[in-house]
Design a protein around this motif. Structure first.
Motif, short mmCIF file in Angstrom:
data_model
loop_
_atom_site.label_atom_id
_atom_site.label_comp_id
_atom_site.label_asym_id
_atom_site.label_seq_id
_atom_site.Cartn_x
_atom_site.Cartn_y
_atom_site.Cartn_z
N GLU A 244 -66.81 -17.40 54.14
CA GLU A 244 -67.30 -16.67 55.39
C GLU A 244 -66.64 -16.90 56.48
N ILE A 245 -66.17 -18.14 56.79
CA ILE A 245 -65.39 -18.31 57.88
C ILE A 245 -64.04 -17.50 58.02
N ALA A 246 -63.43 -17.33 56.82
CA ALA A 246 -62.40 -16.70 56.61
C ALA A 246 -62.32 -15.13 56.72
N GLN A 247 -63.39 -14.55 56.06
CA GLN A 247 -63.49 -13.24 56.28
C GLN A 247 -64.15 -12.92 57.67
N SER A 248 -65.01 -13.64 58.17
CA SER A 248 -65.72 -13.21 59.69
C SER A 248 -64.53 -13.22 60.71
N GLU A 249 -63.76 -14.38 60.88
CA GLU A 249 -63.02 -14.53 61.72
C GLU A 249 -61.88 -13.80 61.52
N CYS A 250 -61.20 -13.22 60.37
CA CYS A 250 -60.31 -12.33 60.41
C CYS A 250 -60.75 -11.05 60.54
N ALA A 251 -62.00 -10.70 60.50
CA ALA A 251 -62.63 -9.24 60.77
C ALA A 251 -62.66 -9.13 62.30
N THR A 252 -63.47 -10.14 62.86
CA THR A 252 -63.82 -10.06 64.02
C THR A 252 -62.96 -10.39 65.15
N GLY A 253 -62.01 -11.47 64.91
CA GLY A 253 -61.08 -12.12 65.85
C GLY A 253 -61.81 -13.24 66.51
N HIS A 254 -62.98 -13.56 66.18
CA HIS A 254 -63.70 -14.41 67.11
C HIS A 254 -64.05 -15.61 66.30
N PRO A 255 -64.38 -16.85 66.87
CA PRO A 255 -64.82 -17.89 66.00
C PRO A 255 -66.25 -17.29 65.46
N PHE A 256 -66.40 -17.80 64.24
CA PHE A 256 -67.62 -17.50 63.49
C PHE A 256 -68.89 -18.26 63.91
N VAL A 257 -68.78 -19.38 63.74
CA VAL A 257 -69.97 -20.47 63.90
C VAL A 257 -69.81 -21.41 64.72
N ARG A 258 -70.68 -21.85 65.84
CA ARG A 258 -70.46 -22.89 66.61
C ARG A 258 -70.82 -24.17 65.86
N TYR A 259 -71.86 -24.33 65.19
CA TYR A 259 -72.51 -25.48 64.69
C TYR A 259 -72.94 -25.16 63.27
N TRP A 260 -72.04 -26.02 62.32
CA TRP A 260 -72.82 -25.76 60.93
C TRP A 260 -73.53 -26.85 60.60
N MET A 261 -74.63 -26.70 59.92
CA MET A 261 -75.36 -27.94 59.53
C MET A 261 -75.96 -27.70 57.88
N HIS A 262 -75.83 -28.52 57.20
CA HIS A 262 -76.14 -28.44 55.57
C HIS A 262 -77.12 -29.59 55.10
N VAL A 263 -77.82 -29.16 54.61
CA VAL A 263 -79.01 -30.04 54.00
C VAL A 263 -78.62 -30.65 52.56
N LYS A 264 -78.82 -31.84 52.35
CA LYS A 264 -78.69 -32.66 51.22
C LYS A 264 -79.34 -32.30 50.09
N HIS A 265 -78.91 -32.33 48.91
CA HIS A 265 -80.16 -31.88 47.87
C HIS A 265 -80.85 -32.88 47.43
N LEU A 266 -82.11 -32.52 47.10
CA LEU A 266 -83.02 -33.69 46.70
C LEU A 266 -83.01 -33.95 45.22
N PHE A 267 -83.43 -35.13 45.09
CA PHE A 267 -83.60 -35.61 43.42
C PHE A 267 -84.98 -35.47 43.10
N VAL A 268 -85.33 -35.39 41.92
CA VAL A 268 -86.65 -35.27 41.45
C VAL A 268 -86.73 -36.64 40.33
N GLU A 269 -87.62 -37.35 40.56
CA GLU A 269 -87.96 -38.68 39.82
C GLU A 269 -86.71 -39.38 39.58
N GLY A 270 -85.64 -39.46 40.68
CA GLY A 270 -84.59 -40.23 40.45
C GLY A 270 -83.37 -39.39 39.92
N ARG A 271 -83.55 -38.23 39.69
CA ARG A 271 -82.50 -37.45 38.79
C ARG A 271 -82.27 -36.14 39.55
N LYS A 272 -81.10 -35.57 39.56
CA LYS A 272 -80.51 -34.55 39.88
C LYS A 272 -81.56 -33.13 39.39
N MET A 273 -81.90 -32.24 40.25
CA MET A 273 -82.68 -31.26 39.44
C MET A 273 -81.73 -30.33 38.88
#
Length: 477
Positions: A244-273
């Motif tokens: 997304e960054i590559a596409q957006s910044e090349c298309a618009t010529g501007h920085p795409f996003v100021r702050y990126w935030m990502h949520v960790k995946h949760l587990f179910v009963e101790g295992r990956k879902m």
RNA sequence: GGCGCCGUGGCCAAGUGGUAAGGCAGAGGACUGCAAAUCCUUUAUCCCCGGUUCGAAUCCGGGCGGCGCCUCCA
């Protein structure tokens, strides 16, 4: 009192400064609506909601956009298997997703754009990239983004792109890419695509947009070239957001996003879902099983969004009890008989402090787990003060209640709990009659009859509480 | 192999340099016709070893254990 957020791009905590003072424009990667959303999805969406609510609580004007992906490989495959078009297939899942959001108290956002509604804009976007030399059409009818044309590629994830060729299993053979790392902006339509209605006309022939494209196009279209925040699950960091960054910044010529935030995946009963483990838990199931939606909400926000969270039924039960404690506290305060000649209490001081603590904790990278700790500490202190004082003034009571409700505009626990416990008038008046009968039985020391009534109500999840001021009742989940 | 994360009381989970928030569960007590609600009391050598520091759960090194991404999974 400034908001600090962990920016994935910087791999560190940064002070949050929006592009335009007082305004925040947020784009969140929503669900792919090819099936019902599961609790893992909702850990993420509940985090989005926390961000949304806390920003508003902090006084920002917020513009919040969340896409619903309705065309991609998974959608096409699912529609094909169901023998329907992607439109027919995604419609009900889009609807139930929004219904699940309401159940869990996820605030409505300003816009829910869908990829299929923006094909034209995506084609235009690709044309801009081609014109600028960042993309090329290939023999296979696809259009690819040229990684080589964007030297900063890899900056989000912090990877050296040259390692991509050697290490990863890059898509190959069937595509005519100039460079194995290049990714598709437009894909030529297959027979299957046509069958499920996932093909559109374009300057490069019939085809469909690449998955990464929709977010770049819809976000910049609705929020401008530079977004303040872009949110998503941790799995999206690479390659989705990198692309997304590559596409957006090349298309618009501007920085795409100021702050990126990502949520960790949760587990179910101790295992990956995962599909192979067959341990997906859908929000629908939990609600149908009778779990309190407020308990689900509590559990999913009870650990920091970047930390691990193991979802268990036992945890859900514990969260249910915690939510009930909050409900009882709210009920105690709102039904409290006040006395205006009451002596001074500690309530005003506690109320003022708790809100400050709550804010600064949430300001620390949306620390909802810490914020819950602040809230519950307040509950205990106020309960103790009420026990000690007996009566407090109306204004003191209102300050405490105001603080509680203020914090809940961010946490949304009472909000959801109350919404799920609506009782109709018939039931309500029946309960009142039973309480009256029981009061008479108690007055004449007929405790057997009194207990019988308690049992009868208890069977309907109604709990009675006797106090000096009379008998209160509540519905428990 | 590359990049990264985590290990806090029975369970869950904050805290990230000044001797451990909060929730659930347990025990004891107050209150109650019985309850419920509430309050009080009570349970932590912060995975191990070493180092830096006046001082570390918090910083550094090593070890052990668990896990993630590198596959269009939120």
């Amino acid at each position: 009192m400034t908001l600090k957020v962990y920016n994935t791009a910087a791999r560190s905590l940064q002070e949050f400064v929006p592009l335009r003072e007082g305004e925040v424009r947020v784009y969140a990667c929503g669900p792919t609506i090819y099936n019902h959303a599961h609790i893992g999805n909702f850990r993420t969406f509940l985090f989005f909601d926390l961000v949304h609510r806390h920003l508003e609580y902090s006084g920002y004007g917020v513009q919040f956009v969340m896409n619903l992906t309705d065309v991609d490989d998974k959608v096409i495959q699912a529609a094909h298997e169901a023998g329907s078009t992607i439109e027919e297939h995604t419609k009900p899942f889009g609807d139930t997703f929004l219904a699940d959001c309401v159940s869990l108290g996820v605030w409505t956002v300003d816009s829910y754009p869908r990829a299929t509604m923006h094909i034209e804009q995506m084609v235009e976007f690709i044309e801009r990239l081609v014109d600028k030399g960042h993309a090329y059409s290939a023999e296979d009818g696809a259009v690819y983004f040229s990684i080589e044309s964007f030297p900063e590629y890899g900056k989000l994830k912090g990877i050296d792109t040259s390692t991509l060729i050697a290490g990863a299993r890059v898509e190959h053979d069937e595509y005519d890419k100039e460079d194995a790392r290049d990714f598709a902006l437009w894909k030529a339509a297959t027979e299957e695509d046509e069958e499920v209605g996932a093909a559109w006309d374009s300057p490069w022939g019939r085809g469909r947009p690449g998955w990464h494209l929709e977010c770049s196009v819809m976000s910049t279209m609705q929020l401008g070239d530079t977004l303040d925040m872009h949110l998503g699950g941790e799995d999206l960091v690479f390659p989705h957001h990198e692309n997304e960054i590559a596409q957006s910044e090349c298309a618009t010529g501007h920085p795409f996003v100021r702050y990126w935030m990502h949520v960790k995946h949760l587990f179910v009963e101790g295992r990956k879902m995962s599909k192979s483990l067959g341990n997906f838990i859908r929000v629908r199931e939990l609600l149908e099983e009778g779990y309190d939606p407020a308990a689900i909400r509590h559990l999913l926000i009870s650990s920091h969004y970047r930390g691990e969270l193991n979802f268990t039924r036992a945890g859900l039960k514990a969260s249910g009890v915690a939510v009930q404690r909050l409900m009882d506290f709210e009920a105690r305060l709102s039904q409290l008989e006040t006395a205006d000649d009451a002596e001074e209490s500690a309530l005003p001081g506690l109320a003022e402090k708790v809100v400050l603590d709550f804010r600064s904790t949430m300001d620390d990278d949306f620390n909802s787990a810490g914020a819950l700790g602040v809230l519950f500490g307040f509950v205990t202190k106020v309960n103790a003060e009420l026990d000690a004082k007996g009566r407090v003034s109306t204004s003191d009571r209102d300050l405490a209640l105001g603080a509680l409700r203020s914090m809940d505009t961010v946490l949304g626990l009472l909000e959801v709990a109350q919404a799920s416990r609506v009782i109709d008038d018939d039931l309500s008046s029946w309960v009142e009659r039973m309480i009256e009968e029981r009061a008479q039985a108690r007055a004449s020391k007929d405790f057997a009859r009194a207990d019988e009534i308690r049992e009868e109500l208890s069977a309907k999840n109604i709990v009675l509480e006797d106090s000096a001021e009379g008998t209160r009742w509540k519905v428990v989940n």
